[in-house]
Design a protein around this motif. Structure first.
Motif, PDB file in Angstrom:
ATOM      1  N   GLN A  87      -4.305  68.237   1.311  1.00 55.50           N
ATOM      2  CA  GLN A  87      -4.529  69.661   1.507  1.00 55.50           C
ATOM      3  C   GLN A  87      -4.115  70.332   0.495  1.00 55.50           C
ATOM      4  OE1 GLN A  87      -5.677  71.268   4.816  1.00 55.50           O
ATOM      5  NE2 GLN A  87      -5.461  70.133   6.622  1.00 55.50           N
ATOM      6  N   VAL A  88      -2.909  69.649   0.190  1.00 54.67           N
ATOM      7  CA  VAL A  88      -2.407  70.955  -1.739  1.00 54.67           C
ATOM      8  C   VAL A  88      -3.234  70.341  -1.736  1.00 54.67           C
ATOM      9  CG1 VAL A  88      -0.808  71.387  -2.854  1.00 54.67           C
ATOM     10  CG2 VAL A  88      -0.527  70.563  -0.408  1.00 54.67           C
ATOM     11  N   PHE A  89      -3.386  68.288  -2.502  1.00 56.92           N
ATOM     12  CA  PHE A  89      -3.893  67.998  -3.450  1.00 56.92           C
ATOM     13  C   PHE A  89      -5.581  67.105  -3.026  1.00 56.92           C
ATOM     14  CE2 PHE A  89       0.722  67.278  -4.559  1.00 56.92           C
ATOM     15  CZ  PHE A  89       0.716  68.076  -6.012  1.00 56.92           C
ATOM     16  N   ASP A  96      -9.629  64.022   2.293  1.00 59.72           N
ATOM     17  CA  ASP A  96      -7.997  63.159   2.864  1.00 59.72           C
ATOM     18  C   ASP A  96      -7.986  64.923   3.425  1.00 59.72           C
ATOM     19  OD1 ASP A  96      -5.467  62.531   3.451  1.00 59.72           O
ATOM     20  OD2 ASP A  96      -5.027  62.687   1.054  1.00 59.72           O
ATOM     21  N   THR A  97      -7.820  64.813   5.196  1.00 59.79           N
ATOM     22  CA  THR A  97      -7.106  65.725   5.544  1.00 59.79           C
ATOM     23  C   THR A  97      -5.735  66.185   5.447  1.00 59.79           C
ATOM     24  OG1 THR A  97      -8.419  65.272   7.470  1.00 59.79           O
ATOM     25  CG2 THR A  97      -9.046  66.973   6.659  1.00 59.79           C
ATOM     26  N   LEU A 152     -17.631  69.021  -0.854  1.00 60.53           N
ATOM     27  CA  LEU A 152     -17.035  68.204   0.194  1.00 60.53           C
ATOM     28  C   LEU A 152     -15.802  67.799   0.643  1.00 60.53           C
ATOM     29  CD1 LEU A 152     -20.161  66.374   0.858  1.00 60.53           C
ATOM     30  CD2 LEU A 152     -19.284  67.618   2.468  1.00 60.53           C
ATOM     31  N   ILE A 153     -15.624  67.402  -1.697  1.00 59.46           N
ATOM     32  CA  ILE A 153     -13.996  67.766  -1.461  1.00 59.46           C
ATOM     33  C   ILE A 153     -13.061  68.788  -1.766  1.00 59.46           C
ATOM     34  CG2 ILE A 153     -12.775  66.018  -3.139  1.00 59.46           C
ATOM     35  CD1 ILE A 153     -14.380  64.479  -1.155  1.00 59.46           C
ATOM     36  N   GLN A 198      -8.358  65.318  -1.897  1.00 60.68           N
ATOM     37  CA  GLN A 198      -8.337  64.590  -2.855  1.00 60.68           C
ATOM     38  C   GLN A 198      -9.783  63.885  -1.940  1.00 60.68           C
ATOM     39  OE1 GLN A 198      -6.612  60.974  -3.471  1.00 60.68           O
ATOM     40  NE2 GLN A 198      -4.712  61.594  -1.889  1.00 60.68           N
ATOM     41  N   GLY A 199     -10.746  62.375  -2.003  1.00 60.76           N
ATOM     42  CA  GLY A 199     -11.552  61.880  -0.642  1.00 60.76           C
ATOM     43  C   GLY A 199     -10.090  60.891   0.464  1.00 60.76           C
ATOM     44  N   LYS A 200     -11.039  60.808   1.464  1.00 59.71           N
ATOM     45  CA  LYS A 200     -10.339  59.988   2.225  1.00 59.71           C
ATOM     46  C   LYS A 200     -10.105  58.565   2.144  1.00 59.71           C
ATOM     47  CE  LYS A 200     -11.175  61.302   6.545  1.00 59.71           C
ATOM     48  NZ  LYS A 200     -11.885  61.729   8.214  1.00 59.71           N
ATOM     49  N   TYR A 201      -9.161  58.256   1.712  1.00 54.01           N
ATOM     50  CA  TYR A 201      -9.978  56.294   1.156  1.00 54.01           C
ATOM     51  C   TYR A 201     -10.459  55.588   1.798  1.00 54.01           C
ATOM     52  CZ  TYR A 201      -7.064  56.463  -3.148  1.00 54.01           C
ATOM     53  OH  TYR A 201      -7.047  56.869  -4.475  1.00 54.01           O
ATOM     54  N   LEU A 202     -11.098  54.599   1.316  1.00 55.28           N
ATOM     55  CA  LEU A 202     -12.209  54.122   2.753  1.00 55.28           C
ATOM     56  C   LEU A 202     -11.030  52.868   2.985  1.00 55.28           C
ATOM     57  CD1 LEU A 202     -15.434  53.675   0.590  1.00 55.28           C
ATOM     58  CD2 LEU A 202     -14.100  55.332   1.267  1.00 55.28           C
ATOM     59  N   PRO A 203     -11.646  52.062   4.225  1.00 54.30           N
ATOM     60  CA  PRO A 203     -10.871  51.003   4.551  1.00 54.30           C
ATOM     61  C   PRO A 203     -11.211  50.004   3.552  1.00 54.30           C
ATOM     62  CG  PRO A 203     -12.889  51.495   5.542  1.00 54.30           C
ATOM     63  CD  PRO A 203     -13.145  52.623   5.298  1.00 54.30           C
TER      64      PRO A 203
END
Lengths: 319, 374
Positions: free
Chosen positions: B183-185, B177-178, B167-168, B187-192
């Protein structure tokens, strides 16, 4: 032809499968005697770190240092297993919790890291390591040469171990006794077989095998020391024993299959093939679950060899 | 060759004081063993113990950090205790926690814009549902195909870790986190922001909401197991499956239910990781922490009592936090694992002494049994 990708993958499968094979043979011996040892990862790491320590500190040529380091690894793994055997055989502690305790005690954030840190093992690469040996001069034979006959001594020795363990379990008196102990300890006891003694011996010898499996990493495959060097191989070895239906010969096949799955993504990526590595990496685990389902269904149980008393402590007074 | 034999005999009388003395004695033995190891490797034992204790409970902010380490352990400990009580050896707490974290993070991202209370409820439910679903696999296999749950739940931990990595790191999933940097590093998308769980202050100690929740879960588990029919039946099934079947209990359903409950608790632990501490689906951080496995240690040390689980989680959390804080050149790495392992070994070994006693029997020559063929 010998540099084609198929051959490279097969050769890597044998190399990466060998530590799994050693550990699985050890676990096989323990499980056949009725002890489910979940501490394989811990025992492998202790073997790996002690083997590496030995290879750095034993003087002399690699002819002396390497066999000695493997012996040290075996002793270390065996001692770790002895601790577990005392707990689960003599003190009748829960085998699952005890095995996990051993992995935590000895594992990546435990004793192996402690030793590695105290002797500053991470600073230098191994002074000696097992390299490929041209066996019987067959190295250049197409396909089979690089796959089977350009491996290290540890690989050749593992074949001898497979044959020895297989014959021991199926063709010798003590081997049959072990199976009796794992299958029906009360019956074995009334036949005059020392259940506790058999469980001790096979758990400890199993630990020694796991220690050698760990040394496969630290003095052969990746001749260096980092915390958690074995990277979960111990857990795969536990899966492998089930996958191999508790048989030594199938352990060999299974080890190379699992070895191929762990080597394949690396090789494919190195050649620029884009794949989802997780798919390959998940296969050993998923296949193990499928095999376990097969084994536990009524149809499989009769034909396949799960020891009936696996994980059950034996208490003479309660039989 | 004959060795003096250690014989284990059942005690005729139960001795209540042993219930306290044996665990205390085990702790002392474990610490003596650790002191020996420290001494042998040239670290002063008393000084090391003092520094550990200081970093765990006394130093500025130590309790706050200890609670951060203790919260996930309380959840995974409760998850293990719930299942182990019924002799269902769910060692998949690790994977169930990952799935809980995946579920809670997904829901928090989906419901961005909602208020904090809504998000908390949704994340807890989402985490519980995902954890329970992942635990249902070994549960159903055990209940209907009689497949050993130890190995299946263990294998599924690795599969769950691979799902997390996929997933990550290896897909453009909803959780990742797209943005160009993501895309280079990877990591997950930050939550609200509203998905950040509140903190309660007690003098200068920050109590994470997850820890409060863990205490609530512990109370719930205690009520369920000691005050309801469900709890009674699981106890009977654990002690004697055959008797339970003859009494007409629905064993299979109960196995699935207990596995799902166990997975749900571990899953809430994953949700708490997202909401309390990480605020992102932290694939790497979760895998490095081994909460699931340590949770089993916690449960075993607590003898599967839910309140004791919270207490032991707090103590072991302190140890982990101290190990983390003191990490450095002059502090032996790996000491925390060694301590955890030895304490558990001593406790497990000591348990026998409550009900049995050891007697050392010198082999008498005339009584020697004929050697068994080895």
């Amino acid at each position: 032809m010998n540099s084609s990708i198929v051959v490279v993958v097969l050769a890597a499968a044998v190399a990466y499968g060998t530590p799994l094979l050693y550990a699985a043979l050890g676990e096989l011996l323990a499980e056949r005697s009725g002890v489910l040892n979940l501490g394989v990862e811990g025992m492998m790491l202790v073997g790996a770190v002690m083997g590496f320590l030995a290879v750095q500190h034993i003087g002399g040529s690699s002819v002396v240092a390497l066999p000695l380091s493997v012996a040290v690894a075996a002793v270390a793994g065996g001692l770790a297993a002895l601790l577990l055997a005392f707990l689960v055989v003599t003190l009748r502690a829960n085998q699952i919790v005890s095995g996990l305790a051993l992995t935590i005690l000895a594992g990546a954030a435990g004793l192996s890291s402690y030793i590695g840190n105290d002797f500053n093992l991470a600073d230098n690469p191994a002074r000696h390591s097992f390299g490929p040996v041209n066996a019987f001069g067959l190295e250049d034979v197409p396909i089979a040469g690089p796959v089977l006959f350009a491996q290290s001594w540890l690989v050749y020795a593992s074949w001898v171990c497979v044959i020895a363990v297989g014959l021991y379990l199926s063709r010798t008196r003590p081997g049959l006794n072990v199976r009796a102990v794992g299958e029906a300890p009360a019956a074995a006891d009334s036949m005059g077989i020392g259940v506790a003694r058999y469980r001790y011996v096979h758990t400890v010898v199993g630990g020694a095998f796991a220690g050698v499996g760990g040394a496969c990493f630290s003095v052969a495959l990746t001749p260096q020391w980092v915390d958690g060097l074995t990277g979960g191989a111990g857990w795969i070895a536990i899966a492998l024993v089930i996958f191999a239906f508790w048989r030594a010969d199938l352990c060999l096949v299974g080890a190379y299959v699992f070895g191929a799955f762990s080597a394949l993504p690396l090789i494919l990526q190195a050649r620029g093939v884009t794949i989802t590595p997780q798919l390959f990496q998940a296969l050993p685990y998923v296949m193990t679950i499928l095999v376990l389902v097969l084994v536990s269904s009524g149809l499989g149980r009769r034909r396949l060899g799960a020891p009936a008393s696996l994980g059950v402590p034996y208490v003479r007074e309660e039989r | 060759m004959t060795f003096p034999e250690i014989r284990i005999e059942k005690r005729l009388k139960r001795r209540r004081w042993l219930l306290v003395a044996v665990p205390l004695g085990s702790l002392v033995v474990a610490h003596l063993a650790i002191a020996l190891i420290l001494q042998a490797t040239g670290h002063p034992p008393v000084e090391t113990f003092r520094r550990l204790f200081d970093a765990a409970y006394l130093a500025d902010g130590a309790l706050t950090s200890t609670l951060i380490s203790a919260t996930p352990l309380a959840f995974t400990g409760l998850a293990a205790a719930v299942a182990f009580r019924m002799r269902l050896f769910n060692i998949g707490g690790e994977g169930q926690l990952y799935f809980g974290a995946i579920g809670a993070a997904g829901i928090a991202l989906l419901l961005a814009g909602q208020s904090t209370p809504v998000l908390i409820v949704a994340m807890v439910l989402g985490g519980a549902a995902f954890g329970a679903a992942w635990a249902a696999i070994p549960g159903l296999l055990r209940a209907f195909l009689n497949t050993n749950e130890i190995i299946t739940s263990l294998m599924l931990n690795y599969v769950a870790a691979l799902v997390l990595n996929y997933l990550i790191f290896d897909s453009l999933s909803y959780w990742r986190d797209t943005s160009p940097t993501g895309q280079v590093f990877p990591q997950g998308k930050y939550l609200p922001d509203a998905a950040t769980w509140p903190v309660t202050m007690a003098s200068s100690v920050e109590i994470p909401f997850g820890f409060v929740l863990a205490v609530a879960v512990a109370i719930g588990v205690w009520v369920l197991y000691s005050r309801t029919r469900f709890g009674f039946e699981t106890q009977v099934i654990g002690d004697s499956p055959r008797a339970a079947r003859y009494a007409g209990m629905r064993t299979r359903r109960k196995i699935v239910a207990v596995m799902c409950l166990s997975g749900a608790i571990a899953g809430i632990g994953g949700a708490s990781q997202d909401g309390d501490f990480r605020h992102v689906l932290d694939a790497k951080g979760l895998q490095q922490s081994n909460y699931g496995y340590t949770g089993i240690v916690v449960a075993a040390l607590a003898r599967y009592n839910p309140f004791a689980v919270v207490l032991v989680a707090f103590l072991l959390g302190g140890l982990q936090n101290a190990g983390f804080t003191l990490q450095g050149a002059d502090f032996p790495s790996g000491l925390v694992g060694v301590m955890q392992g030895l304490i558990l070994f001593a406790m497990l070994g000591g348990e026998l002494l409550v009900f049995y006693r050891l007697r050392i029997v010198r082999p008498a020559r005339r009584a020697a049994a004929p050697e068994t063929p080895a």
